[in-house]
Design a protein around this motif. Structure first.
Motif, PDB file in Angstrom:
ATOM      1  N   PRO A  25      -7.452 -12.057  -8.451  1.00 43.69           N
ATOM      2  CA  PRO A  25      -7.890 -11.457  -7.184  1.00 43.69           C
ATOM      3  C   PRO A  25      -6.977 -11.819  -6.014  1.00 43.69           C
ATOM      4  CG  PRO A  25      -9.778 -12.293  -8.374  1.00 43.69           C
ATOM      5  CD  PRO A  25      -8.548 -12.752  -9.128  1.00 43.69           C
ATOM      6  N   ASN A  26      -6.406 -13.016  -6.037  1.00 42.05           N
ATOM      7  CA  ASN A  26      -5.503 -13.416  -4.953  1.00 42.05           C
ATOM      8  C   ASN A  26      -4.258 -12.540  -4.897  1.00 42.05           C
ATOM      9  OD1 ASN A  26      -7.180 -15.410  -4.034  1.00 42.05           O
ATOM     10  ND2 ASN A  26      -6.119 -17.060  -5.093  1.00 42.05           N
ATOM     11  N   THR A  27      -3.830 -12.041  -6.052  1.00 40.31           N
ATOM     12  CA  THR A  27      -2.674 -11.143  -6.069  1.00 40.31           C
ATOM     13  C   THR A  27      -3.005  -9.864  -5.315  1.00 40.31           C
ATOM     14  OG1 THR A  27      -1.925 -12.034  -8.179  1.00 40.31           O
ATOM     15  CG2 THR A  27      -1.068  -9.869  -7.548  1.00 40.31           C
ATOM     16  N   LEU A  28      -4.189  -9.309  -5.580  1.00 39.92           N
ATOM     17  CA  LEU A  28      -4.586  -8.101  -4.845  1.00 39.92           C
ATOM     18  C   LEU A  28      -4.767  -8.394  -3.363  1.00 39.92           C
ATOM     19  CD1 LEU A  28      -7.075  -6.296  -7.252  1.00 39.92           C
ATOM     20  CD2 LEU A  28      -4.695  -5.748  -6.768  1.00 39.92           C
ATOM     21  N   ALA A  29      -5.260  -9.574  -3.041  1.00 40.22           N
ATOM     22  CA  ALA A  29      -5.405  -9.953  -1.631  1.00 40.22           C
ATOM     23  C   ALA A  29      -4.040 -10.005  -0.949  1.00 40.22           C
ATOM     24  CB  ALA A  29      -6.129 -11.281  -1.506  1.00 40.22           C
ATOM     25  N   ASN A  32      -2.855  -6.605  -0.500  1.00 45.72           N
ATOM     26  CA  ASN A  32      -3.617  -6.009   0.592  1.00 45.72           C
ATOM     27  C   ASN A  32      -2.999  -6.360   1.941  1.00 45.72           C
ATOM     28  OD1 ASN A  32      -5.905  -4.704   1.839  1.00 45.72           O
ATOM     29  ND2 ASN A  32      -6.678  -6.736   2.267  1.00 45.72           N
ATOM     30  N   SER A  33      -2.660  -7.631   2.119  1.00 48.60           N
ATOM     31  CA  SER A  33      -2.118  -8.052   3.414  1.00 48.60           C
ATOM     32  C   SER A  33      -0.710  -7.522   3.649  1.00 48.60           C
ATOM     33  CB  SER A  33      -2.152  -9.575   3.551  1.00 48.60           C
ATOM     34  OG  SER A  33      -1.317 -10.176   2.596  1.00 48.60           O
ATOM     35  N   SER A  34       0.040  -7.275   2.570  1.00 49.09           N
ATOM     36  CA  SER A  34       1.404  -6.776   2.723  1.00 49.09           C
ATOM     37  C   SER A  34       1.481  -5.250   2.702  1.00 49.09           C
ATOM     38  CB  SER A  34       2.295  -7.327   1.611  1.00 49.09           C
ATOM     39  OG  SER A  34       1.946  -6.753   0.366  1.00 49.09           O
ATOM     40  N   GLY A  35       0.369  -4.601   2.299  1.00 47.79           N
ATOM     41  CA  GLY A  35       0.365  -3.147   2.204  1.00 47.79           C
ATOM     42  C   GLY A  35       1.046  -2.626   0.955  1.00 47.79           C
ATOM     43  N   HIS A  37       0.174  -2.182  -2.220  1.00 43.26           N
ATOM     44  CA  HIS A  37      -0.491  -1.268  -3.132  1.00 43.26           C
ATOM     45  C   HIS A  37      -1.027  -0.010  -2.460  1.00 43.26           C
ATOM     46  CE1 HIS A  37      -4.275  -2.546  -1.559  1.00 43.26           C
ATOM     47  NE2 HIS A  37      -4.293  -3.691  -2.179  1.00 43.26           N
ATOM     48  N   GLU A  38      -0.844   0.126  -1.183  1.00 38.79           N
ATOM     49  CA  GLU A  38      -1.348   1.307  -0.476  1.00 38.79           C
ATOM     50  C   GLU A  38      -0.824   2.601  -1.096  1.00 38.79           C
ATOM     51  OE1 GLU A  38      -3.545   1.503   2.019  1.00 38.79           O
ATOM     52  OE2 GLU A  38      -3.780  -0.661   1.974  1.00 38.79           O
ATOM     53  N   GLU A  39       0.398   2.572  -1.583  1.00 37.07           N
ATOM     54  CA  GLU A  39       0.981   3.789  -2.135  1.00 37.07           C
ATOM     55  C   GLU A  39       0.390   4.150  -3.497  1.00 37.07           C
ATOM     56  OE1 GLU A  39       5.161   2.426  -3.842  1.00 37.07           O
ATOM     57  OE2 GLU A  39       4.613   1.407  -1.981  1.00 37.07           O
ATOM     58  N   PHE A  40      -0.272   3.201  -4.153  1.00 41.66           N
ATOM     59  CA  PHE A  40      -0.790   3.441  -5.494  1.00 41.66           C
ATOM     60  C   PHE A  40      -2.278   3.762  -5.526  1.00 41.66           C
ATOM     61  CE2 PHE A  40       2.737   0.383  -6.048  1.00 41.66           C
ATOM     62  CZ  PHE A  40       3.634   1.253  -6.656  1.00 41.66           C
ATOM     63  N   PHE A  41      -3.075   3.003  -4.816  1.00 41.42           N
ATOM     64  CA  PHE A  41      -4.511   3.272  -4.782  1.00 41.42           C
ATOM     65  C   PHE A  41      -5.088   2.731  -3.495  1.00 41.42           C
ATOM     66  CE2 PHE A  41      -5.275  -1.091  -6.115  1.00 41.42           C
ATOM     67  CZ  PHE A  41      -4.269  -1.339  -7.024  1.00 41.42           C
ATOM     68  N   GLU A  42      -6.045   3.486  -2.978  1.00 38.33           N
ATOM     69  CA  GLU A  42      -6.605   3.115  -1.679  1.00 38.33           C
ATOM     70  C   GLU A  42      -7.766   2.142  -1.828  1.00 38.33           C
ATOM     71  OE1 GLU A  42      -9.580   6.596  -0.445  1.00 38.33           O
ATOM     72  OE2 GLU A  42      -7.534   7.263  -0.881  1.00 38.33           O
ATOM     73  N   LYS A  43      -8.004   1.427  -0.767  1.00 44.20           N
ATOM     74  CA  LYS A  43      -9.117   0.473  -0.732  1.00 44.20           C
ATOM     75  C   LYS A  43     -10.095   0.918   0.343  1.00 44.20           C
ATOM     76  CE  LYS A  43      -6.594  -2.539   2.362  1.00 44.20           C
ATOM     77  NZ  LYS A  43      -5.633  -1.561   2.722  1.00 44.20           N
ATOM     78  N   LYS A  44     -11.313   0.446   0.210  1.00 41.96           N
ATOM     79  CA  LYS A  44     -12.341   0.730   1.204  1.00 41.96           C
ATOM     80  C   LYS A  44     -13.006  -0.583   1.566  1.00 41.96           C
ATOM     81  CE  LYS A  44     -13.339   5.261  -0.790  1.00 41.96           C
ATOM     82  NZ  LYS A  44     -12.230   5.897  -0.253  1.00 41.96           N
ATOM     83  N   PHE A  45     -13.370  -0.728   2.824  1.00 34.33           N
ATOM     84  CA  PHE A  45     -14.067  -1.924   3.274  1.00 34.33           C
ATOM     85  C   PHE A  45     -15.543  -1.586   3.432  1.00 34.33           C
ATOM     86  CE2 PHE A  45      -9.720  -2.548   4.664  1.00 34.33           C
ATOM     87  CZ  PHE A  45      -9.481  -3.849   4.259  1.00 34.33           C
ATOM     88  N   ILE A  46     -16.395  -2.361   2.780  1.00 38.17           N
ATOM     89  CA  ILE A  46     -17.838  -2.184   2.886  1.00 38.17           C
ATOM     90  C   ILE A  46     -18.443  -3.559   3.136  1.00 38.17           C
ATOM     91  CG2 ILE A  46     -19.948  -1.439   1.722  1.00 38.17           C
ATOM     92  CD1 ILE A  46     -18.140   0.366  -0.026  1.00 38.17           C
ATOM     93  N   GLY A  47     -19.073  -3.719   4.278  1.00 39.26           N
ATOM     94  CA  GLY A  47     -19.689  -5.001   4.597  1.00 39.26           C
ATOM     95  C   GLY A  47     -18.712  -6.161   4.595  1.00 39.26           C
ATOM     96  N   GLY A  48     -17.479  -5.910   5.000  1.00 37.65           N
ATOM     97  CA  GLY A  48     -16.473  -6.963   5.052  1.00 37.65           C
ATOM     98  C   GLY A  48     -15.810  -7.263   3.719  1.00 37.65           C
ATOM     99  N   ARG A  49     -16.220  -6.571   2.658  1.00 32.21           N
ATOM    100  CA  ARG A  49     -15.625  -6.764   1.335  1.00 32.21           C
ATOM    101  C   ARG A  49     -14.725  -5.578   1.002  1.00 32.21           C
ATOM    102  NH1 ARG A  49     -19.741  -7.653  -3.091  1.00 32.21           N
ATOM    103  NH2 ARG A  49     -17.845  -8.184  -4.222  1.00 32.21           N
ATOM    104  N   VAL A  50     -13.734  -5.838   0.159  1.00 28.00           N
ATOM    105  CA  VAL A  50     -12.790  -4.801  -0.231  1.00 28.00           C
ATOM    106  C   VAL A  50     -13.210  -4.221  -1.584  1.00 28.00           C
ATOM    107  CG1 VAL A  50     -10.383  -4.306  -0.814  1.00 28.00           C
ATOM    108  CG2 VAL A  50     -10.908  -5.942   0.983  1.00 28.00           C
ATOM    109  N   PHE A  51     -13.225  -2.899  -1.662  1.00 24.25           N
ATOM    110  CA  PHE A  51     -13.511  -2.198  -2.910  1.00 24.25           C
ATOM    111  C   PHE A  51     -12.399  -1.186  -3.156  1.00 24.25           C
ATOM    112  CE2 PHE A  51     -17.550  -3.826  -1.605  1.00 24.25           C
ATOM    113  CZ  PHE A  51     -18.188  -4.144  -2.790  1.00 24.25           C
TER     114      PHE A  51
END
Length: 62
Positions: A25-29, A32-35, A37-51
């Motif tokens: 999970p830290n790799t995805l984090a 996330n902070s570097s942007g 994976h944005e080009e591959f799949f999008e993330k959504k924030f729900i209640g402060g959590r990333v999905f």
């Protein structure tokens, strides 16, 4: 493979996305902070959590 919990709306948590991708999970984090994976799949924030959209993650793997 460990069980991946996909919500009815098709989203998965960061930890489940990481399990599916064979990453920590830290790799995805970090991505996330570097942007990275944005080009591959999008993330959504729900209640402060990333999905992530599970279908887009599967497409990323293929």
């Amino acid at each position: 493979m460990e069980e991946i919990r996909v919500l009815p709306c098709g989203l998965v948590s960061r930890s489940d996305a990481a399990k599916y991708l064979g990453l920590k999970p830290n790799t995805l984090a970090t991505w996330n902070s570097s942007g990275k994976h944005e080009e591959f799949f999008e993330k959504k924030f729900i209640g402060g959590r990333v999905f992530y959209d599970f279908e887009k993650i599967k497409s990323f793997i293929e």
